[in-house]
Design an enzyme around this catalytic site. Sequence first.
Site: not given
Length: 360
Positions: A48, A79, A181, A221, A223, A341-342
């Site tokens: 991501n 993303e 995603y 991702d 989530n 942030d991944h």
Amino acid sequence: MKRYFQPVEKNGSAKKPTPSPSKKNDENGEILVKEDTKKEPLKFLTWNANSFLLRIKNDFPDFTKFVSEFEPDVISIQEVRMPAAGSKGATKNPAELKDDTSSSREEKQIIMRALSSPPFNNYRVWWSLSDSKYAGTALIVKKCFQPKSVFFNLDKKASKHETDGRVILAEFETFRVLNTYAPNNGWKEEENSFIRRRKWDKRILEFVSQSSDKALIWCGDLNVSHEEIDVSHPEFFSTAKQNNYVPPNKEDCGQPGFTLSERKRFANILKEGKLIDAYRFLHKEKDMEQGFSWSGNPIGKYRGKRMRIDYFIVSEKLKNRILACEMHGKGIELQGFYGSDHCPVTLVLSEASSINSGES
């Protein structure tokens, strides 16, 4: 940055350099090209990027070095955050980057320059994009491993793209690669939060249940953190609130991605689809240093709070071929995250054989 990129023509399309295959001289001095002997992809990377354009502008040399060293056959990006082609008010083309304004052309050029430079010039890319700079996915595959077909939805319809470009499905000879995603669960019982995520999980469940004819490699991702071992601070995440809001159903309480409701649905998807979490299959213990793929902002209450929400999920029939599955970021300072942030997650499979494929 210029030293990393190839020139781009005036129309914004990148020049496509000829791939540089491995070479050696035979005894007569002739140059021999080393062909890749693998029949299908065996090395996979998912990441991501939290805006692919920003990563290219700010962090691409380090990520490029990582890709050059790992040499993945397939790269799945989530993303992307680039808008789909099409002018204002016109029908959008989610498979193409927007380039109808001076700013969008410039942004497209930056991306295409990066992807036309080594090692990415040896890959082909497919896009599935949102109408705006939101969500979106990309699939980057070595040219020697081109898929038989590529879809952009869970229904395998030729021209349909999932909302916000959340899916790319590539069909290879003996398995499928699904790059997704997943939408964030959100904090409230609203159409764009809990309800949207429930609908997504239902469709994923239907897809994996109806796709048992061929092995699946599902990455991206997702989530969701499946179990307590998959978050750094289970109590913090299970009791997290936004603006002191408490959902009517206790199973929807907590940090999006770690609510009991999401975790139960994810467990059911794995069970019904006969799927294996590749990382947890190899790593049974909690790893506080390098066992999480997402990390909170180093400043604020999420400092040091981390989750494993990026996965490689594979069919049970592939589990004996899993050689490695690793997360490549560590520490609360986001080392190895390349600006996102991944962090990247990788999977390596062994070649298929009559023994490890379960065939007679």
